[in-house]
Design an enzyme around this catalytic site. Structure first.
Site, PDB file in Angstrom:
ATOM      1  N   ARG A  30       0.830  -1.205   0.000  1.00 42.02           N
ATOM      2  CA  ARG A  30       0.000   0.000   0.000  1.00 42.02           C
ATOM      3  C   ARG A  30       0.865   1.255   0.000  1.00 42.02           C
ATOM      4  NH1 ARG A  30      -5.120  -1.600   0.191  1.00 42.02           N
ATOM      5  NH2 ARG A  30      -5.455  -3.648   1.134  1.00 42.02           N
ATOM      6  N   VAL A  97      10.245   7.988  -7.033  1.00 42.62           N
ATOM      7  CA  VAL A  97      11.068   6.854  -6.592  1.00 42.62           C
ATOM      8  C   VAL A  97      11.575   6.137  -7.843  1.00 42.62           C
ATOM      9  CG1 VAL A  97      11.124   4.719  -5.277  1.00 42.62           C
ATOM     10  CG2 VAL A  97       9.717   6.614  -4.473  1.00 42.62           C
ATOM     11  N   HIS A 101       7.386   1.347 -10.799  1.00 37.19           N
ATOM     12  CA  HIS A 101       6.230   0.890 -10.031  1.00 37.19           C
ATOM     13  C   HIS A 101       4.961   1.261 -10.760  1.00 37.19           C
ATOM     14  CE1 HIS A 101       7.665   4.810  -8.638  1.00 37.19           C
ATOM     15  NE2 HIS A 101       6.390   5.150  -8.509  1.00 37.19           N
ATOM     16  N   MET A 102       3.972   0.414 -10.593  1.00 39.36           N
ATOM     17  CA  MET A 102       2.648   0.673 -11.145  1.00 39.36           C
ATOM     18  C   MET A 102       1.738   1.054  -9.983  1.00 39.36           C
ATOM     19  SD  MET A 102       0.305  -2.022 -13.218  1.00 39.36           S
ATOM     20  CE  MET A 102       1.303  -1.913 -14.699  1.00 39.36           C
TER      21      MET A 102
HETATM   22  P1  AMP Z   1       5.978   8.174  -8.118  1.00 42.29           P
HETATM   23  O1  AMP Z   1       5.694   9.644  -7.979  1.00 42.29           O
HETATM   24  O2  AMP Z   1       5.236   7.544  -9.258  1.00 42.29           O
HETATM   25  O3  AMP Z   1       7.460   7.879  -8.133  1.00 42.29           O
HETATM   26  O4  AMP Z   1       5.334   7.516  -6.827  1.00 42.29           O
HETATM   27  C1  AMP Z   1       6.078   7.155  -5.715  1.00 42.29           C
HETATM   28  C2  AMP Z   1       5.077   6.721  -4.674  1.00 42.29           C
HETATM   29  O5  AMP Z   1       5.756   6.016  -3.661  1.00 42.29           O
HETATM   30  C3  AMP Z   1       4.330   7.879  -3.991  1.00 42.29           C
HETATM   31  O6  AMP Z   1       2.932   7.747  -4.221  1.00 42.29           O
HETATM   32  C4  AMP Z   1       4.713   7.732  -2.525  1.00 42.29           C
HETATM   33  O7  AMP Z   1       3.642   8.044  -1.656  1.00 42.29           O
HETATM   34  C5  AMP Z   1       5.096   6.257  -2.452  1.00 42.29           C
HETATM   35  N1  AMP Z   1       6.028   5.902  -1.389  1.00 42.29           N
HETATM   36  C6  AMP Z   1       7.210   6.494  -1.101  1.00 42.29           C
HETATM   37  N2  AMP Z   1       7.809   5.870  -0.066  1.00 42.29           N
HETATM   38  C7  AMP Z   1       6.985   4.855   0.308  1.00 42.29           C
HETATM   39  C8  AMP Z   1       7.041   3.851   1.304  1.00 42.29           C
HETATM   40  N3  AMP Z   1       8.077   3.755   2.163  1.00 42.29           N
HETATM   41  N4  AMP Z   1       6.011   2.971   1.402  1.00 42.29           N
HETATM   42  C9  AMP Z   1       4.971   3.048   0.556  1.00 42.29           C
HETATM   43  N5  AMP Z   1       4.860   3.978  -0.418  1.00 42.29           N
HETATM   44  C10 AMP Z   1       5.848   4.881  -0.545  1.00 42.29           C
END
Ligand code: AMP
Length: 116
Positions: A30, A97, A101-102
């Site tokens: 999640r 990140v 990721h999807m």
């Molecule tokens: P993006 O902007 O597509 O790179 O999305 C990265 C996502 O990772 C964001 O929606 C963050 O809220 C989520 N995220 C970052 N760190 C964590 C974590 N430790 N556990 C779960 N989700 C995370």
């Protein structure tokens, strides 16, 4: 070698996360900052920094990401109403990140295409 992110630590269970699925190819957990009632991230277990780095060797993991999204959407009870799958790439795509990721997002009407 690409630099690992926090997602590698989640995959290896080195830091806590709400992991909802894991197999030999992918892990799903999640989102820590959910943008909808259901917001799950599905990631390949191997580090691929961006969609630009994907190769044919990654096709099994990428395919698995979609079949796992379908399975989790059903488990979340959002399959019939619908949901959105999102993959962001680099700065203009809003990627934060650098481990692909999807996003599986649903549980409410999501409105226009972009996840704000
Ligand atoms: P993006 O902007 O597509 O790179 O999305 C990265 C996502 O990772 C964001 O929606 C963050 O809220 C989520 N995220 C970052 N760190 C964590 C974590 N430790 N556990 C779960 N989700 C995370």
């Amino acid at each position: 070698m690409a630099e690992e992110t926090i997602f590698s630590k989640i995959i290896r269970k080195e830091i806590p996360a709400d992991v909802v699925y894991q197999d030999d190819l992918v892990t799903a957990f999640r989102d820590i900052n959910p943008r909808a009632p259901s917001h799950i991230l599905i990631v390949p277990n191997v580090l691929i920094p961006t969609i630009n780095d994907v190769t044919e060797a990654d096709e099994a993991a990428l395919g698995r990401m979609v079949t796992v999204a379908k399975k989790l959407a059903a488990e979340e009870g959002i399959a019939d109403d619908g949901y959105r799958l999102i993959m962001n790439c680099n700065t203009h795509g809003g990627q934060e990140v650098y481990h692909i990721h999807m996003h599986l997002v649903g549980g409410k009407p999501l409105g226009p295409m972009l996840l704000g």
